[in-house]
Each structure stands twice: as structure tokens, then as C-alpha cells.
Design a protein around this motif. Structure first.
Motif, PDB file in Angstrom:
ATOM      1  N   GLU A   1      29.282   3.375  23.278  1.00  0.00           N
ATOM      2  CA  GLU A   1      29.879   2.130  23.210  1.00  0.00           C
ATOM      3  C   GLU A   1      28.991   0.954  22.667  1.00  0.00           C
ATOM      4  O   GLU A   1      29.463   0.351  21.953  1.00  0.00           O
TER       5      GLU A   1
ATOM      6  N   ARG B   1      37.443   2.943  25.913  1.00  0.00           N
ATOM      7  CA  ARG B   1      36.989   3.591  26.948  1.00  0.00           C
ATOM      8  C   ARG B   1      38.432   4.290  27.745  1.00  0.00           C
ATOM      9  O   ARG B   1      37.920   4.828  28.597  1.00  0.00           O
TER      10      ARG B   1
ATOM     11  N   GLU C   1      36.479  -3.554  20.352  1.00  0.00           N
ATOM     12  CA  GLU C   1      37.052  -2.885  21.575  1.00  0.00           C
ATOM     13  C   GLU C   1      38.542  -3.067  21.675  1.00  0.00           C
ATOM     14  O   GLU C   1      39.161  -4.237  21.336  1.00  0.00           O
TER      15      GLU C   1
ATOM     16  N   TYR D   1      37.179   0.906  19.371  1.00  0.00           N
ATOM     17  CA  TYR D   1      36.722   1.639  20.344  1.00  0.00           C
ATOM     18  C   TYR D   1      37.297   1.496  21.487  1.00  0.00           C
ATOM     19  O   TYR D   1      37.867   0.316  21.763  1.00  0.00           O
TER      20      TYR D   1
ATOM     21  N   LYS E   1      29.851  -1.326  19.372  1.00  0.00           N
ATOM     22  CA  LYS E   1      29.882  -2.681  19.629  1.00  0.00           C
ATOM     23  C   LYS E   1      28.980  -3.528  18.607  1.00  0.00           C
ATOM     24  O   LYS E   1      29.478  -4.556  18.205  1.00  0.00           O
TER      25      LYS E   1
END
Length: 634
Positions: A618, A482, A628, A480, A622
């Protein structure tokens, strides 16, 4: 089938296809730019070696030789000439291979292989000091595929090494799944790997080894165009697909000889190879039965358009809705396809949708059975049944409509299916366990990804977390981020130079925030260009500009999807809250994300928009073990 054969016989070469690469490999003696013993390599003059590399590269590949590649070779040569004398003194007989092209892999090439009877050391050179996740995953994927598909590597220890020539630190570091090495550390590296003296081996035999990967659906279609059987794929042969095809052949023989109408059903998780099986089945049957015609039907417009484009024919593969419309409009003159494959047949339109779209009070299942009853003396109607993939209105009636249709049929239909579908039918069925494809082939993780996603979508995060550990350890990359640019850079970096690798942007059709991140979607999408376009075309998937939805990508796959998470699926108090006015709308929304998350062959990246209300998404990823994606790892 005669129309398909016409397409097969008249295609001589497919631009940018893996079949094209196979032809090139058959023309030349080796699949690499250079191979020799380390001892002889150390005697090479730089200029003559470099010229040989360039000539071999130009002969083998349909790629331009960039200046950056030339500089990388010179850098690599200098490093190895400096380090390998020490290695050769300790371990004489070691072989070296440059730019070995993995067969059927569109020119994917590990930089250097050090080879002995016991070891395959994969050296991936990078001319900088930063450790990038894309580089780590690149060398891990080479090793994974050599272990999985390369016959001559199966009894050897295959070691992944990322070699950074921008650093001189001798101490090796171990990142998850790889060894990190500097340009001055190769001697020490080999001393740690080779715990005893190595045994020389035949490098040419290793280079010419059988290599048996699973083709994508498009690659399979390209092979059909060559009028050639698909490769004998080890991973397929380790599943029930060969048994399922043999079972279907026997069912077909019975139907033809005894003039039966048979409804056959094959089930499978996403990535189990249902579409592949359907294509292989009709190909095998029509090759072995001269007077048998076949047709491949689907309601998935994207899959149909892509297969029609690849096959250069609209005769063999058709949209089921157009067949239904032709029949109900009373303009169908004939229908001579004794073998009918209906992909995702559980998603056929129900009676309500048909009444809305066609003003007919029959389901698509009713009409397909009626066509077979009226037009065919015998037939096998094969329904490929996916699980949890309903995303369109009118697709949620499942197999009940087929049960209803068969009960109303003019002929006495015979039903064959795996054990778990027996309860779906009120008529007697013949059970064949081999018709349940319960192992995923899309990835290298034996179906665990599908189970992980099912737990995730169901909200069973503890179970999802347990699955994630094994999935990541087996080489399926789940990330993932951001930061969308980090995701884009990762894909561009990891798949640089691999012209048939596909990565792209995916999002739910209800995601309304795409424009906030400079992304665009199109209602009338050219899916053929998105999948098969060229670099420079803004609508090509690898350009990472045009987003496709669950409707465009269902039934298809990419190597690495970037999934843009939207506000239409929220997580709160350990429960999913999908957008939708009705319960069925909410089911469709959940299934949409299930589809998006199961499109990747190598993994997936979830882009979580950097806004506060998405922080919980998120945390969720996680907490279940999804890593990440970072710009650098050091």
C-alpha cells in the motif's frame, strides 16, 4: 480466407455487439432521446416530454427502461425547468440534448449536453448528495472521449459537470478534472463558464458528428464478420499502423510476384495494436488478392477461443500448437496459407519445451519455417513481437530461435524488421522503422502506461512516480484499495447500463489467498463466458466472482480490471522479491504482474489484502502517486 468470408457473409446481426448498435443508429434519425433549443425546451409540457423520451429510448436501445431511469428523468426535468430560464435570458440560443449515445460505445450516454458554438457542457445528474469516485470518473470519461474522438467537439471547450440533485448548496466546487454543482447552481455555473455571450450552433450537426474510437480486438473481429472495412480511426491514423500495413502490403506483393519466402517482424509495447494490425493486415490482403489465403496463429488459448467464438469460425484463427502437432504427427495433408500471422511469435516454444511436450528436437520456429519451405511456393510469415510478456515455460528463447531456424532453412529467406531487431539476426535484414509500433492505443495516454508499468516492475519507483502524474491527468484511472467491496461497487456503479463494458477480477496464478476473500478461480476456465457472458451468470466477468490469471487474460483487455495482489510478489528494501525456485521462474512472476497491470482500457484497481504484511505494498503504490479508492469523496 474463403472460410472467413463465409462467416462474414452469413452473419446478419450480432447480439449485444457494438455493430448491432451501429445498425440501430443507422435506422433512426438521431442518436439521442431529445434535442432542442433551451428556449423551446422550457415550453415543453412534462408529460409530453417524458412520453417522447420513453418512446425515443425504446426505439434506440436494446435495454429495458427501468423505473429508476424514469425517476431520474423527471428529477432532471424539474431541476432544469427551474434553473434554465435564468440561463436562457442571459445566453439565448443555447441548445440542449438529452441522452446522447456515443457512437460505437454500446449505449454510453451523458445525461444532458448544453451546447453552443464555443462550448460543450456535459451534465451528469445523480439523485443524491454524496460524491462518488465512480461518478467523477464517469463524467470525466465522457469528456475525455468527446475531446478525443468527436469531430464536432474538437474546437469547443468541453466542460465536465457532476450535478448532485440531493444538495441545494449553490457554491460550485472543483474536484480534480470536474466541476461539482448542486441543483440550484446551474445559473451560477453557466455564468462562470460563459465568460462572454455564446453563439448558437446546429445541434443536429453536432449529434451526427463523426466519432472515431479505437475498437477492441473483439469489436474488430465483429466488424470483420460484417464483411466491412474497419472504421477509419483517427487515433490509429495518428500512429504508424497505417504505414506499417502499407509496408506489409508492399512486402506481400514482392513475395507473391517474385516467389519469395519472407520473415517479417513487427514490434510493439503492450496495447500498441499488434493484434489489431495482424487482423487488419490479413483482412486487407485477402480482400485485395482473390487467390491469397491466410491464417492467424497464436499460442494464447484464451485469445484463440474468444476470436473463434466471435468469428463463428475455427478456420481463420488457430492455435499454433495444434498446427505444429498436426504437422509433426504427419497428418497435415496440405497447408495453403501464404499469409501467416504468428501473434507473440517470440514466445514460440523452444527446443527444450518441444522435446518435453512433443519429444521432438526442434523448436516451433524450426517447424514453422520447415512447413513454409515444404508447402508454400511463396509466403509472408509475420511475427508480432510483444515486449516483456513471457509467462510460460519454454517461452524465453525469444527471437534467437527464429534466427537459428532461418539459417537452417531450405529456401533463402528474406528478413524484414524494425531497426532495433537487426542485432537479433546474423543474416542480412531489410530495416523498416514503421514496423515498430511504439505508441499505445489501448488507453488514452499514448504509451505512457506501458512505460509506467515497466518502471514499476523494474523497481524504478522514482521514474514510475513521474509517469503516474501525467497518466492520471490524462484520464487513466489508477487506484488501490484495502476493501474489495469498494472496488466492486465502483465498477458496478461506473459501468451501470453499459452492456458491452467489461470489468473483472484478475490475479497471479500463484496467488494462493483468493479463497480468503470469497473469490474463486477455475483451472479449466470458459474464457468465452467470462468475456461474453450475461448478467446473472456467476462466471461472467462483470459478476466479479470468478478470478482469471495472467494465462487467461494475456492478449486481451477489459475496461477496468481489479487486480488482487498476492504474496508471490513482495517489496522489501527497494527491491522486488518474486516467488520462484529459479531465476527464470522469478522473471515469469514479474512478467505475470506486468501482464495483469496492462490489461485495462480505462485504468486499474489494485486490491491489496488488509493484512499487515501487505502494508508495504500500500505504501509503495501511495508513494508513486496511485490514489486510494474511497467510498465517497466528500
Amino acid at each position: 480466407m474463403k472460410h472467413l468470408n463465409w462467416s462474414l457473409q452469413n452473419l446478419l446481426f450480432i447480439k449485444n455487439s457494438e455493430v448491432g448498435y451501429l445498425e440501430k443508429y443507422e435506422t433512426y434519425e438521431t442518436r439521442c432521446c431529445y434535442y432542442n433549443s433551451v428556449e423551446n425546451f422550457l415550453k415543453e409540457d412534462k408529460e409530453s416530454w417524458f412520453k417522447s423520451m420513453c418512446n425515443s429510448f425504446n426505439s434506440l436501445y436494446h435495454l429495458s427502461l427501468e423505473e429508476a431511469q424514469k425517476r431520474a428523468w423527471i428529477d432532471c426535468f424539474n431541476v432544469l425547468q427551474n434553473e434554465l430560464p435564468f440561463v436562457n435570458n442571459k445566453y439565448p440560443g443555447l441548445q440542449i440534448i438529452f441522452e446522447y449515445a456515443l457512437p460505437y460505445e454500446s449505449g454510453r450516454r451523458p445525461d444532458v449536453i448544453l451546447l453552443s458554438k464555443e462550448y460543450v457542457i456535459v451534465l451528469e445528474f445523480k439523485q443524491y448528495a454524496d460524491v462518488l469516485q465512480a461518478d467523477v470518473d464517469q463524467v470525466k470519461s465522457y469528456v475525455r472521449d468527446l475531446r478525443e474522438y468527436h469531430s464536432e467537439s474538437r474546437n469547443k471547450k468541453v466542460v465536465p459537470v457532476l450535478l448532485l440533485t440531493g444538495t441545494e448548496e449553490k457554491q460550485q466546487q472543483r474536484y480534480p478534472g470536474i466541476i461539482l454543482c448542486s441543483k440550484n447552481g446551474i445559473d451560477e455555473l453557466c455564468s462562470k463558464i460563459f465568460l462572454e455571450q455564446i453563439t448558437p450552433t446546429d445541434a443536429k450537426k453536432w449529434i451526427d458528428s463523426k466519432y472515431e474510437p479505437l475498437p477492441t480486438i473483439v469489436e474488430a473481429a465483429r466488424t470483420f464478420m460484417k464483411h466491412a472495412p474497419l472504421p477509419n480511426i483517427r487515433k490509429v491514423n495518428s500512429t504508424v499502423i497505417p504505414q506499417a500495413i502499407e509496408c506489409l502490403k508492399e512486402i506481400t506483393k514482392d513475395a507473391k510476384e517474385n516467389k519469395k519466402h519472407i520473415l517479417a517482424l513487427v514490434t510493439g509495447v503492450p496495447g500498441a495494436g499488434k493484434t489489431y494490425l495482424g487482423l487488419q493486415y490479413v483482412y486487407d490482403i485477402c480482400e485485395s488478392n482473390e487467390h491469397v489465403d491466410s491464417i492467424y496463429l497464436s499460442g494464447n488459448r484464451s485469445l484463440i477461443e474468444l476470436l473463434q467464438s466471435t468469428l463463428k469460425s475455427k478456420t481463420f484463427v488457430k492455435n499454433v500448437h495444434s498446427i505444429i502437432k498436426e504437422y509433426t504427427s504427419k497428418i497435415m495433408n496440405s497447408f495453403e496459407h501464404n499469409i501467416i500471422v504468428f501473434d507473440e511469435g517470440q514466445r514460440a516454444w523452444d527446443m527444450n519445451q518441444m522435446k518435453k511436450k512433443r519429444e521432438i528436437e526442434k523448436s516451433e520456429a524450426d517447424i514453422m519455417i520447415e512447413i513454409c519451405d515444404k508447402k508454400l511456393e511463396w509466403c509472408v510469415l509475420l511475427i508480432l513481437v510483444g515486449e516483456g510478456q513471457e509467462i510460460y515455460n519454454g517461452e524465453n528463447s525469444g527471437l534467437e530461435q527464429w534466427n537459428t531456424a532461418v539459417k537452417k532453412a531450405k529456401n533463402n529467406w528474406e528478413i524484414v524488421c524494425p531497426d532495433k531487431l537487426e542485432k537479433e539476426f546474423s543474416l542480412a535484414v531489410k530495416k523498416y522503422p514503421e514496423l515498430d509500433l511504439n505508441i499505445s492505443l489501448r488507453t488514452h495516454t499514448a504509451g505512457e502506461v506501458s512505460k509506467f508499468i515497466n518502471h514499476f516492475i523494474a523497481g524504478n519507483m522514482e521514474q514510475a512516480s513521474l509517469k503516474a502524474i501525467d497518466i492520471i491527468n490524462n484520464g487513466f484511472n489508477m487506484y488501490y484499495t484495502r476493501n474489495l467491496e469498494i472496488a466492486k461497487n465502483y465498477c458496478h456503479k461506473r459501468y451501470a447500463g453499459h452492456i458491452d463494458k467489461r470489468y473483472g477480477l484478475l490475479a497471479s496464478s500463484k496467488n494462493k489467498e483468493l479463497k480468503n476473500y470469497g473469490l474463486r478461480s477455475e483451472f479449466e476456465l470458459d474464457i468465452v463466458t467470462w468475456f461474453n457472458g450475461e448478467i446473472g451468470d456467476k462466471n461472467f466477468s462483470n459478476s466479479l466472482e470468478l478470478v482469471i490469471s495472467e494465462f487467461n487474460c494475456q492478449g486481451l483487455e477489459v475496461d477496468m480490471p481489479i487486480i488482487v495482489w498476492g504474496k508471490d510478489l513482495r517489496w522489501y528494501n527497494s527491491t522486488w522479491y518474486p516467488e520462484g525456485k529459479t531465476d527464470i521462474d522469478k522473471v515469469y512472476r514479474l512478467n505475470s504482474y506486468r501482464v495483469l497491470l496492462t490489461r485495462g482500457r480505462d485504468g486499474f484497481i489494485v486490491f491489496i489484502p488488509p493484512i499487515a504484511e501487505m502494508d508495504i505494498i500500500e505504501k509503495l503504490f501511495k508513494d508513486i502517486g496511485v490514489k486510494e479508492l474511497k467510498k465517497t469523496l466528500n
